[in-house]
Write an enzyme that holds these catalytic residues in place. Structure first.
Site, mmCIF file in Angstrom:
data_model
loop_
_atom_site.group_PDB
_atom_site.id
_atom_site.type_symbol
_atom_site.label_atom_id
_atom_site.label_comp_id
_atom_site.label_asym_id
_atom_site.label_seq_id
_atom_site.Cartn_x
_atom_site.Cartn_y
_atom_site.Cartn_z
ATOM 1 N N LEU A 33 0.809 -1.221 0.000
ATOM 2 C CA LEU A 33 0.000 0.000 0.000
ATOM 3 C C LEU A 33 0.845 1.275 0.000
ATOM 4 C CD1 LEU A 33 -2.742 -1.121 2.550
ATOM 5 C CD2 LEU A 33 -2.722 -1.374 0.065
ATOM 6 N N HIS A 37 -3.577 4.240 -2.285
ATOM 7 C CA HIS A 37 -4.531 3.376 -1.589
ATOM 8 C C HIS A 37 -5.115 4.088 -0.365
ATOM 9 C CE1 HIS A 37 -1.688 0.296 -3.401
ATOM 10 N NE2 HIS A 37 -2.847 -0.110 -3.881
HETATM 11 P P1 AMP Z 1 -4.129 -2.296 -6.549
HETATM 12 O O1 AMP Z 1 -3.673 -2.652 -5.170
HETATM 13 O O2 AMP Z 1 -3.049 -1.837 -7.446
HETATM 14 O O3 AMP Z 1 -5.027 -3.341 -7.138
HETATM 15 O O4 AMP Z 1 -5.039 -1.009 -6.359
HETATM 16 C C1 AMP Z 1 -6.133 -0.979 -5.481
HETATM 17 C C2 AMP Z 1 -6.911 0.281 -5.704
HETATM 18 O O5 AMP Z 1 -6.074 1.405 -5.486
HETATM 19 C C3 AMP Z 1 -7.449 0.408 -7.129
HETATM 20 O O6 AMP Z 1 -8.758 0.942 -7.082
HETATM 21 C C4 AMP Z 1 -6.484 1.377 -7.757
HETATM 22 O O7 AMP Z 1 -7.042 2.106 -8.820
HETATM 23 C C5 AMP Z 1 -6.185 2.279 -6.586
HETATM 24 N N1 AMP Z 1 -4.930 2.999 -6.804
HETATM 25 C C6 AMP Z 1 -3.720 2.460 -7.110
HETATM 26 N N2 AMP Z 1 -2.810 3.438 -7.300
HETATM 27 C C7 AMP Z 1 -3.456 4.617 -7.118
HETATM 28 C C8 AMP Z 1 -3.076 5.993 -7.191
HETATM 29 N N3 AMP Z 1 -1.840 6.362 -7.494
HETATM 30 N N4 AMP Z 1 -4.028 6.932 -6.932
HETATM 31 C C9 AMP Z 1 -5.291 6.576 -6.648
HETATM 32 N N5 AMP Z 1 -5.719 5.304 -6.567
HETATM 33 C C10 AMP Z 1 -4.826 4.343 -6.802
#
Ligand code: AMP
Length: 280
Positions: A33, A37
């Site tokens: 994270l 996140h």
């Molecule tokens: P992940 O752990 O990569 O599957 O991401 C989980 C959630 O966090 C997803 O909804 C992503 O779009 C969001 N997320 C990941 N990176 C970012 C970021 N830089 N800004 C905003 N949301 C993010």
């Protein structure tokens, strides 16, 4: 913050908190994270009575075995961050808990599932939809929070939720960036010093598109942005698309869409990064 690993335990937690009448916000993640996140956790914590986060590295959404193997895992740091930022319950299931039986569901998302990430990562969105549907069934949240960083994924989740009849408000949250513009991503920590130094060029190219669309045709601006991205050393551009922000269909003139988003996927060595910007 409480942490559970089984569906039985999460159901017990929900009953104990006697959540009837209380609003539950949910943030599904794959862990490692960062502040992107955490922005989703904070949004949920301010909108809802309880915030639940899941961490599950979902094997069926990886179309590349090496990417899955190398995906960063750091549960202790994740737990610390979550409990310091308003998360009430962390759900960390293992693969047998999530998939006690083989899954063979095939979603049909039409053209939305066929362009960009859909074209380059076969099976990816089907895997995402399966896991998020399953998590929605387990957690039964009122609201779920997703980052605009994965813009196409957000539209796919909305479509999946509609198809499955989930009465869940799907909320898209802004992209959180490093101070040099690089979109935060769990994969960034795999970049070498040199790659990390060059990675902000992705956002610079997208900003260039957003700042220069007036006075340029789609075709000529796309070419310039392609050239900018193509000149980043040690990278290979997978796609850059100027698309209708609602349907994600590629546009060839500005009047093709009332809103336009520019989406990019680019390899830094073997690390694949994605980013996007709303142009208008
Ligand atoms: P992940 O752990 O990569 O599957 O991401 C989980 C959630 O966090 C997803 O909804 C992503 O779009 C969001 N997320 C990941 N990176 C970012 C970021 N830089 N800004 C905003 N949301 C993010």
């Amino acid at each position: 913050m409480d942490t559970v690993t089984t569906i039985t335990a999460i159901e017990r937690w929900l009953t104990e908190k006697s959540v009837s009448g209380k609003k539950i916000g949910f943030v599904p993640t794959m862990g490692a994270l960062h502040q992107g996140h955490i922005s989703l956790i904070s949004a949920s914590a301010s909108d809802n009575d309880y915030t639940i986060c899941s961490i599950f590295v979902n094997p069926i959404q990886f179309n590349n075995a090496k990417d899955l193997e190398k995906y960063p895992r750091m549960p202790d740091e994740d737990m610390e961050l979550l409990s310091a930022n308003g998360c009430d319950l962390l759900f960390m299931p293992d693969i047998n808990e999530m998939y006690p039986e083989p899954v063979d569901k095939e979603y049909e998302f039409g053209d939305l599932g066929k362009v960009m990430e859909g074209a380059h990562r076969p099976g990816h969105f089907n895997g995402v939809a399966i896991v998020v549907n399953r998590l929605f069934e387990i957690v039964k949240p009122h609201r779920a929070y997703f980052g605009l960083k994965d813009y196409q994924q957000l539209l796919i989740i909305r479509e999946m939720a509609a198809q499955e009849g989930h009465n869940i408000e799907i909320i898209g949250c802004p992209i959180v960036r490093e101070s040099d513009g690089l979109a935060m991503s769990s994969r960034n920590m795999r970049l070498t010093v040199e790659q990390r130094k060059n990675a902000p060029q992705i956002y610079k190219s997208l900003e260039y598109a957003a700042e220069n669309y007036q006075g340029h045709s789609v075709i000529s601006l796309k070419k310039s942005v392609e050239e900018m991205l193509g000149s980043i050393p040690g990278t290979s551009l997978e796609y850059i698309e100027f698309a209708d922000a609602e349907t994600l269909m590629p546009i060839t003139t500005w009047s093709d869409a009332s809103h336009c988003v520019v989406c990019v996927a680019i390899y830094f060595g073997e690390i694949r990064l994605i980013d996007n910007i709303r142009v208008y």
